[in-house]
Design an enzyme around this catalytic site. Structure first.
Site, mmCIF file in Angstrom:
data_model
loop_
_atom_site.group_PDB
_atom_site.id
_atom_site.type_symbol
_atom_site.label_atom_id
_atom_site.label_comp_id
_atom_site.label_asym_id
_atom_site.label_seq_id
_atom_site.Cartn_x
_atom_site.Cartn_y
_atom_site.Cartn_z
ATOM 1 N NE ARG A 1 38.872 39.072 34.751
ATOM 2 C CZ ARG A 1 38.937 39.586 33.793
ATOM 3 N NH1 ARG A 1 39.579 39.097 32.897
ATOM 4 N NH2 ARG A 1 38.213 40.729 33.275
ATOM 5 C CE LYS B 1 47.505 29.956 29.779
ATOM 6 N NZ LYS B 1 46.324 30.631 29.877
ATOM 7 C CG ASP C 1 30.131 66.409 38.570
ATOM 8 O OD1 ASP C 1 29.154 65.780 38.335
ATOM 9 O OD2 ASP C 1 30.484 66.734 39.670
ATOM 10 C CG MET C 2 31.017 62.118 33.617
ATOM 11 S SD MET C 2 29.479 62.150 32.373
ATOM 12 C CE MET C 2 29.471 60.293 32.328
ATOM 13 C CG HIS D 1 37.248 34.099 37.829
ATOM 14 N ND1 HIS D 1 37.544 33.527 36.643
ATOM 15 C CD2 HIS D 1 38.760 34.273 38.381
ATOM 16 C CE1 HIS D 1 38.939 33.306 36.397
ATOM 17 N NE2 HIS D 1 39.482 33.657 37.562
ATOM 18 C CG ASP E 1 42.478 27.920 32.495
ATOM 19 O OD1 ASP E 1 41.744 27.424 33.037
ATOM 20 O OD2 ASP E 1 42.374 29.086 32.356
ATOM 21 C CG ASP F 1 39.703 40.640 29.514
ATOM 22 O OD1 ASP F 1 39.416 41.656 28.568
ATOM 23 O OD2 ASP F 1 40.163 41.091 30.545
ATOM 24 C CB SER F 2 42.879 39.376 25.616
ATOM 25 O OG SER F 2 43.517 38.348 26.025
ATOM 26 C CB THR G 1 43.914 31.958 26.849
ATOM 27 O OG1 THR G 1 44.659 32.694 27.905
ATOM 28 C CG2 THR G 1 43.935 30.647 27.680
#
Length: 317
Positions: A100, A197, A41-42, A134, A174, A227-228, A231
């Site tokens: 974060r 920005k 069941d993990m 971070h 940033d 991450d994505s 930016t």
């Protein structure tokens, strides 16, 4: 640095075995035999298969994707060691997930970084070793000694071996990352620029202003997490539009979720350099403009110094 006297033990979770093995090789210390597995069941089961009574144990585990699984492994390994009478348990967390969420961004939201710090402390960790948090104040979320290492020496060595430093401008993508970028710029005696920005109105695309002169210069973007990748890619475009000759990026933690890798490979970034604080995926390994540098020796050196009660901060002088 050798620790063949056996007073130090290294235990690794499943988050990043290659990094753990590299740290062990540097310290000439084999991994402590341990089972970290899943029931059907993990549910996570841990068994330490060597005597650790009275030992100085370092648990090597990033809380990277799948974050909750790897965090739970860290907690359960720590509990197993505490119940096995380890003398001191140090959680070595190259990438600290949940970092974060270090403040309340709006009403009725958690401060999850503090919650995770509490969990790690209550599980039985005596100290924490992490890399490029971070936000520096997260050290204060722990009520146990916490060393925040910097990947800067590794980055600086790589930059110095590859670039003519006379034409380099270090750029923060940033305003929030200015302190980090300035510290790196100071180490290589380079100029500093900032990408600012802002959205003029909701729903409108953001406007990128570049503070500092980048025309005719080779730019190096510096940050702690990608991450994505949005930016970073936009910042690279803004710098090139202002006359930069090429844009490289040096980022400690390659989270690279979703379509981030394809976004970076399709972008105008000449090269993205990340560390192995998070185990690189196959997509990262084959990407044409992503390169991984190792922080194994940095972590191993810090572990060795901690075990010998020597200064860790002098690594960065």
């Amino acid at each position: 640095m050798s620790h063949k006297n056996g007073s130090i033990k290294l235990v690794a979770g499943n988050a990043n075995r290659p990094l753990a093995e590299a740290i062990g090789a540097y310290l000439q210390t084999p991994m402590t035999k341990a089972v970290v597995r899943r029931f059907a069941d993990m549910e996570i089961f841990v068994e330490i298969q060597e005597n650790v009574r009275g030992k100085d144990v370092f648990v090597l585990q990033s809380t990277s994707f799948p974050t909750n699984d790897h965090l739970m492994e860290l907690l359960i390994i720590t509990d197993a060691l505490r119940r096995s009478s380890a003398r001191r348990i140090t959680a070595v967390i190259p990438y600290f997930g949940y970092a974060r969420q270090d403040r309340r961004s709006s009403g009725r939201t958690p401060i999850s970084a503090k919650l995770v710090a509490n969990l790690i402390t209550h599980a039985g960790a005596d100290r924490v070793l992490t890399v490029d948090l971070h936000a520096g104040q997260i050290q204060g979320f722990f009520d146990i000694p916490t060393d925040n290492l910097f990947s800067a020496p590794v980055m600086v060595a790589d930059i110095k071996s590859r670039f003519d430093l006379s034409n380099i401008t270090v750029v923060s993508p940033d305003v929030g990352g200015v302190v980090r970028a300035r510290a790196l710029a100071k180490r290589i005696d380079a100029q500093l620029a900032i990408v600012d920005k802002r959205r003029e109105r909701p729903g409108e695309s953001e406007v990128m202003n570049v503070i500092g002169d980048v025309e005719g210069r080779r730019c190096i973007l510096v940050d702690d997490i990608i991450d994505s990748g949005g930016t970073l890619v936009n910042a690279a475009d803004a710098l090139l539009a202002r006359g930069a000759t090429e844009v490289h990026a040096y980022i400690t933690h390659g989270v690279l979720s979703g379509g981030a890798v394809s976004r970076v490979t399709a972008s105008n970034l000449k090269e993205l350099v990340i560390t192995d604080s998070i185990q690189p995926t196959e997509a990262v390994r084959v990407a044409r403009n992503i390169r991984v540098v190792s922080i194994a020796s940095l972590l191993a050196e810090a572990i060795g110094r901690t075990a010998h009660e020597e200064s860790v901060s002098s690594l960065f002088d």
